[in-house]
Scaffold this motif. Structure first.
Motif, short mmCIF file in Angstrom:
data_model
loop_
_atom_site.label_atom_id
_atom_site.label_comp_id
_atom_site.label_asym_id
_atom_site.label_seq_id
_atom_site.Cartn_x
_atom_site.Cartn_y
_atom_site.Cartn_z
N ALA A 157 -1.63 8.60 11.91
CA ALA A 157 -1.61 7.50 11.10
C ALA A 157 -1.02 6.42 11.11
CB ALA A 157 -0.77 7.63 10.23
N GLU A 158 -0.17 6.47 13.05
CA GLU A 158 0.71 5.52 13.15
C GLU A 158 -0.37 4.57 13.23
OE1 GLU A 158 3.90 5.21 13.51
OE2 GLU A 158 4.71 7.17 13.78
N ASN A 159 -1.59 4.38 14.17
CA ASN A 159 -2.64 2.89 15.02
C ASN A 159 -3.06 2.16 13.16
OD1 ASN A 159 -2.53 4.30 16.92
ND2 ASN A 159 -4.26 5.76 16.52
N GLN A 160 -2.81 2.75 12.52
CA GLN A 160 -3.23 2.33 11.10
C GLN A 160 -2.60 1.58 10.21
OE1 GLN A 160 -5.26 3.96 7.26
NE2 GLN A 160 -3.58 5.84 8.33
N THR A 201 0.78 -0.90 0.39
CA THR A 201 0.25 -0.28 0.15
C THR A 201 0.47 1.36 -0.11
OG1 THR A 201 0.00 -0.32 2.44
CG2 THR A 201 -2.58 -0.73 1.43
N SER A 202 0.32 2.48 -0.73
CA SER A 202 1.01 3.82 0.13
C SER A 202 0.08 4.32 0.68
CB SER A 202 0.63 4.52 -2.29
OG SER A 202 1.09 3.34 -2.65
N LEU A 203 0.51 5.26 0.84
CA LEU A 203 -0.05 6.25 1.93
C LEU A 203 0.27 7.58 1.54
CD1 LEU A 203 -0.85 5.64 5.50
CD2 LEU A 203 1.17 6.30 5.18
N MET A 204 -1.27 8.43 1.97
CA MET A 204 -0.94 9.24 1.51
C MET A 204 -2.00 11.10 2.74
SD MET A 204 -3.93 9.26 -1.81
CE MET A 204 -2.28 8.40 -2.52
N PRO A 205 -1.74 12.21 2.30
CA PRO A 205 -2.84 13.06 2.89
C PRO A 205 -4.11 13.21 2.96
CG PRO A 205 0.23 14.38 3.37
CD PRO A 205 -0.61 12.50 1.62
N MET A 206 -4.92 13.34 2.93
CA MET A 206 -6.37 13.42 2.47
C MET A 206 -7.17 14.16 2.91
SD MET A 206 -6.96 10.92 0.00
CE MET A 206 -8.75 10.76 -0.18
N PRO A 207 -7.91 15.09 2.51
CA PRO A 207 -7.60 14.91 0.72
C PRO A 207 -6.41 15.56 -0.19
CG PRO A 207 -8.62 17.04 1.98
CD PRO A 207 -8.54 16.76 2.69
N ILE A 208 -6.33 15.10 -1.32
CA ILE A 208 -5.63 15.34 -1.82
C ILE A 208 -5.81 15.31 -3.83
CG2 ILE A 208 -5.31 12.44 -2.87
CD1 ILE A 208 -2.25 15.05 -1.56
N TYR A 209 -5.12 16.22 -4.57
CA TYR A 209 -4.76 15.90 -5.63
C TYR A 209 -5.34 14.82 -6.65
CZ TYR A 209 -2.99 17.14 -10.90
OH TYR A 209 -2.89 17.65 -11.52
N PRO A 210 -6.57 14.61 -6.87
CA PRO A 210 -6.93 13.56 -7.63
C PRO A 210 -5.81 12.32 -7.79
CG PRO A 210 -8.35 14.99 -8.16
CD PRO A 210 -7.02 15.86 -7.02
N PHE A 212 -4.17 2.26 -1.20
CA PHE A 212 -3.90 3.64 -0.50
C PHE A 212 -4.36 3.75 0.54
CE2 PHE A 212 -6.92 5.68 -2.69
CZ PHE A 212 -7.11 7.21 -1.38
N LYS A 213 -3.38 4.23 1.75
CA LYS A 213 -4.10 5.00 2.97
C LYS A 213 -3.98 5.93 3.44
CE LYS A 213 -3.07 0.22 5.04
NZ LYS A 213 -2.21 -0.48 6.28
N SER A 214 -4.92 6.94 3.73
CA SER A 214 -4.55 8.24 4.02
C SER A 214 -4.49 8.69 6.03
CB SER A 214 -6.37 8.60 4.41
OG SER A 214 -6.85 8.14 3.00
N VAL A 215 -3.84 9.35 5.66
CA VAL A 215 -3.11 10.41 6.43
C VAL A 215 -4.26 11.63 6.77
CG1 VAL A 215 -1.17 11.79 8.07
CG2 VAL A 215 -0.85 9.74 6.70
N ASN A 216 -5.15 11.80 7.98
CA ASN A 216 -6.18 13.38 8.32
C ASN A 216 -5.78 14.24 7.64
OD1 ASN A 216 -8.67 13.27 8.45
ND2 ASN A 216 -7.99 14.20 10.38
#
Length: 382
Positions: free
Chosen positions: A150-153, A109-118, A131-135
């Motif tokens: 994000a550490e929890n996920q 998986t990838s990880l990224m801040p969300m919301p984000i450029y599509p 992918f997983k989201s960083v709020n």
């Protein structure tokens, strides 16, 4: 040099994606991230000279352009790079996709801040990947990603952290301590970091400075893929000259091998434009930044005076992230299109109650769009 950013250029009958989206509709397009400003005069002049040669065979990256990039990053951002770290690309989005495919298998998986450029989400989901989201939340009038939460996920499947600085859509310019937190997070979880820094030249807060993630320290450098381009800075998006800067030879080899036979070369006119822009575009860029700061002030003031809307002043980019969740409408994007203003819908970014405004346009057009918004909201209240 006389520069006039109020000069109207009619793009409605051209090949503009931005203006053709609402063709034959009375809708002002303030969505996709290109500006309505003419590019620096020297760029136009050198493109005309190159076209006049009349032969357009295969070309190579101009050595002058490589030197200009190395010098620019050292002088503007205190980042010393080697020429061989640069991988040229025909667009930044393909760089996002190559970074994912080179570093993330279909079971990772990838990880990224969300919301984000599509395109971040689209790249991260290529060929069935996840992918997983960083709020991202508001902190002290800025949009900031919460890496502690994000550490929890994390479960060990994560291989790539995808960052965006300045942040699109929120306009945040990350401070050094915030970037160091991101770097430490990446180190702790052994993540490659792909940092989209395409808006790095468009810093609207005079006291702030863009800091490349890779310039933080040796660890950041060796785990980084930095994506850059002159396209947003000088309005060259339709020409397509971008780059990935990859210091780590192993990461660079994987990136190049993944690109092979799939990613085309940069076209020769894009190289001409990029070279001219980086060499001779600073006066134009300075004037554009002054103009964009005026547009930012106008948009922030007027939108925050409108009932049901809220927008934090972006520190960088020419994009504003408007919170329309308090409006009594089902779809803010559709509501404003019907009012004659075409934004980017927040749903595409992962935030349905928001819309994104592109204020990189002539001020008179911006005023007209804001007037339409105001009238629509007043009618809503009646």
């Amino acid at each position: 040099m006389t520069l006039n950013f109020d000069l109207w250029v009619d793009r409605s009958h051209s090949d503009s994606v931005k203006w053709n989206k609402y063709k034959n509709q009375d809708v002002i397009p303030l969505w996709v991230a290109d500006t309505d400003f003419t590019t620096p005069p020297q760029v136009i002049k050198e493109l005309q000279q190159r076209v006049a040669e009349g032969v357009f065979g295969y070309g190579f990256t101009p050595p002058e352009l490589i030197d200009l990039v190395v010098k620019r990053l050292a002088e503007r951002y205190d980042w010393a790079i080697e020429p061989e770290w640069i991988v040229w690309l025909p667009g930044l989005v393909c760089g996002l996709n190559v970074a994912v495919r080179a570093n993330v298998t279909q079971h990772e998986t990838s990880l990224m801040p969300m919301p984000i450029y599509p395109p971040f989400m689209q790249a991260a989901q290529s060929e069935g990947r996840q992918f997983k989201s960083v709020n991202v939340s508001e902190q002290n009038q800025r949009w900031v990603a919460d890496f502690a939460a994000a550490e929890n996920q994390m479960d060990g499947s994560e291989k790539l952290l995808m960052l965006c600085n300045p942040y699109n859509p929120g306009g945040t310019v990350y401070r050094r301590e915030e970037l160091l937190e991101q770097q430490e997070f990446a180190r702790r979880h052994n993540l490659v970091v792909c940092s989209d820094e395409i808006h790095c030249d468009l810093i609207l807060e005079p006291r702030q400075k863009h800091i490349p993630f890779a310039s933080l320290n040796a660890d950041a450098e060796q785990r980084s893929i930095t994506l850059l381009a002159p396209s947003k800075t000088f309005n060259l998006a339709g020409l397509g000259a971008s780059m990935a800067i990859i210091p780590n030879p192993q990461l660079r080899r994987k990136f190049l091998n993944t690109s092979k036979g799939i990613v085309p070369h940069v076209n020769i006119l894009a190289y001409v434009a990029a070279t001219a822009a980086y060499r001779d575009g600073e006066e134009w860029l300075s004037a554009q930044l002054d103009y964009l700061r005026g547009n930012r002030e106008l948009v922030t003031r007027r939108i925050n005076a409108m009932p049901g809307l809220r927008m934090l002043a972006p520190e960088g980019t020419y994009l504003g992230w408007i919170d329309a969740s308090a409006l009594p409408v089902q779809d803010p994007y559709r509501f404003f299109v019907e009012a004659g203003v075409g934004f980017s819908g927040g749903t595409e970014f992962g935030a349905p109650g928001f819309v994104r405004i592109n204020f990189g346009c002539q001020r008179a057009l911006l005023e007209k769009a804001l007037d339409r918004m105001e009238a629509a909201l007043q009618a809503l209240e009646r």
